[in-house]
Each structure stands twice: as C-alpha cells, then as structure tokens.
Design an enzyme around this catalytic site. Sequence first.
Site, PDB file in Angstrom:
ATOM      1  CG  HIS A   1      -1.698   1.250   1.417  1.00  0.00           C
ATOM      2  ND1 HIS A   1      -3.031   1.352   1.096  1.00  0.00           N
ATOM      3  CD2 HIS A   1      -1.334   2.474   1.889  1.00  0.00           C
ATOM      4  CE1 HIS A   1      -3.451   2.582   1.358  1.00  0.00           C
ATOM      5  NE2 HIS A   1      -2.435   3.280   1.853  1.00  0.00           N
ATOM      6  CD  GLU A   2       1.929   3.557   3.675  1.00  0.00           C
ATOM      7  OE1 GLU A   2       2.193   4.630   3.097  1.00  0.00           O
ATOM      8  OE2 GLU A   2       0.917   3.407   4.374  1.00  0.00           O
TER       9      GLU A   2
ATOM     10  CG  HIS B   1       0.608   6.250  -0.903  1.00  0.00           C
ATOM     11  ND1 HIS B   1      -0.564   6.855  -1.293  1.00  0.00           N
ATOM     12  CD2 HIS B   1       0.334   5.642   0.285  1.00  0.00           C
ATOM     13  CE1 HIS B   1      -1.498   6.635  -0.383  1.00  0.00           C
ATOM     14  NE2 HIS B   1      -0.987   5.883   0.576  1.00  0.00           N
TER      15      HIS B   1
END
Length: 609
Positions: free
Chosen positions: A429-430, A433
């Site tokens: 998820h990170e 980004h």
Amino acid sequence: MHGLLLAGLAAALPLGVAGLPARQQSGLSPRGIDINPYRFASMAKYSEHKATSQMVHSFSYSKDDDYVATATKLVKSTFPNMTFRTVKDHYIGTNGIGHVHFKQTAHGIDIDNADFNVNIGRDGKVFTFGNSFYEGEMPKTNPLTKRDFADPVKALHGAIKTLKLPVKPQSAKAMPMKEAETFMFEGTSGALSEPMAKLVYIQKDGKLHLTWRVETDVGDNWLLSYVDSKETETVHNVVDYVASADYKVFAWGLNDPTEGQPTMIKDPWNTTGSGSPFTWHGDGEMDYTVTRGNNIAAQDNPSGGGQWENNYRPESPELSFVYEYNEQMEPEQYKDFAITQLFYTTNTFHDLLYSFGFTEEAGNFQMNNNGKGGEGNDFAICNAQDGSGTNNANFATPPDGQNGRMRMYTWTTAQPSRDGDLEAGIVIHEYAHGLSNRLCGGPANSNCLSELEAGGMGEGWGDFYATAIRLKQDDTRETDYTMGEWAANMEGGIREYPYFTNMQTNPYTYDDVEGMSEVHGIGTVWATILYDVLWNLIDEHGMSKNIMPKFVNGAPSDGRNLAMKLVLDGMTLMPCNPNFVQARDAIIDADQALTNGQNKCALMKAFSK
C-alpha cells in the site's frame, strides 16, 4: 457504483465531495498536520479516447513530427493565447503510448496547479488528453518588474506560524538557487532537509494568486505550502508528498504471519524479470553485503530521525539473510528479520511494477537508471521499526530524482507489539503511493493527487494492489479480504468494510463518495470498485500463480496481472488531480490502447455495479 457509469462522458467537470465516512478510518495515513482544509479544489478535465478521436480527427499534424511535437501542437491549438512550458519528463510507455506533460505559465512564472497532459498513440495521433489550465484573466503586469511582494524568509515564517510546523527559522537566510526566484533556506532547524521556496502562481476561486511555494520536509509531512506573496500569514493551499542472495521471509503472496511460515528464497531477482539488472545488492558501481541496492535501502530507524545512511542493516558477506521470528518475540528482537522482509517485499514489488511499465522513464525509484532515461539517484529509503510513530505507516514521494521514503512502524495494538513490516499489504500500500504519485501527472510533478477525491484514489490504489497480490489460487469472487487486520489486531481490518463483490458484505457504491471528506473512506470506495474490476478480469482470463506475468502481444495473459497493468496504465493517461469518472475513463482507454478494447464489457460491468 451504479452512479459511476451513469455519470457518463460529461464528467469533464469535477465532482463535489462533502461529509464524513460512517466509521472512523484508522491507519496508513500521515500523522501530524491536517491538510484537508488546505487541499486544492478539483479542476481537471479529461477527454477519453472516443471523444478525443471525434474531437481531433481534423487536427493538423505531420507524420514527420515526433510525439512531443504533436502534443505541443495540440496544446497550442487548444489554447493559442496562453504560455506554457514542456515538462522534461516525457516518455513512451511499455504499451506504446507517449506521455507528454505541460505546465502553464504567466510572465514566465509557473502556475503550479495548471497542467496539460497529452497521450500520443502508436499511430502518432492524439490518443487522449487532460488539462487544468487557467482560462481566466491574466495579470497585466509582470510581478518581477516592481517586485511588489514579500521576501521568501517572511513566507517561511508565515508557513511555520500558520501551520504550526516543527521548524525553527532562527536566523534563516534565503540563498538563491540556479532556477529563477528559487531559494534554499540556511540557518533553520527541525526539518529533515533545508527548506526551499519558489515564486509561483496558483489558480483559486477563478483567479490567479502569486505565492511563495514553501517546501518543508518534517518527516511525517513533506509539505508544499502556498503562502500568499504579500500577506505571508495567509496559506492558500498545501500539498503533502507523504501519503506515509538467500532470504528467510514470508514469500510473495503471503500477506502476514497468519497465512504461512517463513521460507528460504534464493536469488529472487532471477524470477522477477528485468527490473533489477544489478541484482538487489548492487547499483552498477557498488556491491553491498547489507540490505541495500539499486532499488531499496532498508534499515531500522528507532530514533525516528531523518538520518538513514549509517543506520543499522543486517549484513552478510555471503548474502545469507536468514533470521528467526516467532509471534512471542518483541519487534526489537526480530529486527533483522523485519528489515529483510521489508527489503524483500519492496524489491519484489519494484520488479513487478517494472514489468507493468513503471520504468526509469516513467519515474521509478532507482539509484542507477542504466542509461534508460529518467532522473535516477532516487532509490526508496525504507525504514523498518521507525521510531517516529506507531500504529501507522507512510511514504513520501517527491518528484523524480529525489528519494522516496517509506516509514514502517510497530503496532501497539497487540501484546507483544506487532511489526507492520511483516504485513505485506501495508508495505505494498505504501509503495503504491510512490507509484501513483509518480505516474499521475508525470514523474516531475508529485502534486497530482493533492485534491480530496484524487487523494482518496491514491489510498484506494494502495489497497487494490495489496489485495490483488494476496489472492490465492482457490479464491473466488466470493472471497473477501481486509486491510491491516493482523498488524492492527482488529477483526475486520482498518477499513469500513472488507473488499468483497457481494454488496451485502460491502455495500459501498460510487454514490457514497458524496458524503465523504476523508481520503481513506473515499479510497475504500475506489478500491471496492477496482476489486470488481479485478474479479471480472480474472473470470475472463484466469489467474496465474507466478510472481511475474506472462505477456502476450504486450498484455498480461491472466486476469489478475491484466487488472494491475490496466490500472497502472490508466494512471499514466489521466489528468493531474483526476476524479473517479476520469480515472474510470482512463482505465477503459488503457484497455483500448493495450488490447484494442477487448475487455471493455468486463470493465463497464464493474463500473456500473
């Protein structure tokens, strides 16, 4: 989600968003400064492929023009009386589409939230385009003539005071840089790097405002604060970049310790394609015997500070990173295992995304771009067990050529505490980004997911990739998945609903966005839509069990990887700060470019639910 399809092609206008999500969203968001009151309003327009084909059929272009020249002609013909510059981040993606980005100017000064992106097809014609150019009255006089604005030091003080930044200006001095009206501040403390300021315009409320764009990296927030050039305690808008061998690891596809046991993996870069030509432990000039290489530098950071070069990393001259973990251990006791796991997960995701088109030219994170374009010198700095926070994680994405930075925290929601590095979904998820911020609007512009709905999609893309990667071979569209359940020790995870195609379990539709004013709630809606996209494509094309996709005529042959590829390609097409409808159209256009629209029905069905 039915409203997303019915919104139709007229959705060149931004969507309004207000209200709060039904449940308090937790985790995976930057701590510290609340920038929601300072977000830019949505202004982007997007012309999808069908509309573009009808609109530009008579557009004059020369077969002798390269794709940049063709794109430039389109912008000039669309706005013949406006000035702009070509951003130096154009490239041709792996799907054959050329991407060119432009920044509008006034009196030679950038209008920082006025962008035009043009996508050129393999045939040399305009494929799609988007823009947020300012069309109002331009300033009649050049502000640099009279210099009737405050000096940048006052703007720095204004940003610090108004936003309550943990930066002490002390005896700050503005030192001019090579670029016009750009300054670096010396004599400050509290920031991880020297603050910067640049004179730019922004468009707001139908007018242009001259501002100092003050850049401050304070760890959990890496901010661009647009300070009024005269009234320096007025901050108009804010953008935050943070959004945040042998290995014994949880193998790719195992989301967390509940799904399996650590296993030995040898030379994983041999199975992850061409994304790491120097292996994971070299950069073409140096070979490392620690968890560092061309793509990733992984280390602990118990102090939570900005220094990382000399922080602790596991070391093995034999490149044997084999360490123990069990659930009774405290995170500090298994930090070698955690750092190794973080290094493995991020490198594998880097290589997978490389196969989909997140390459050097597209702005990926690498030290050495090996002569393949892009800026380089920007591998991802990944901190395990970062001491600057708990129960969270973040990733800072400055423009291409500057390091991305991931901060992974321990979670105090269980006894003993749990380490987020061991939940692959959080790491993915990170890192996602970084993917979306580099691709949306081009690698030189990290401001293109700063508006509320666009920022929400940034969160949704992270959940989408995390969920797609953890699917198992015996899963069906009746399988549901959560986010952050293991790390947070929270049944049902940290989102309002699990990701599921059954609306009795996850009732979110596109219409729910209207009542939301927080990016994680909006992101859950977007990821819910994409979960339907994912399963519609898997039902059509099956699901490979291999880490890396098999490509047929440039497209992944299985549905899971095809979905991830189309979502990525869609990011490269959509305008700066897109809304849901524009992102939907861009994904459909991406399929048109990649497969000649073979999956349009499956995509439309997902978006119409």
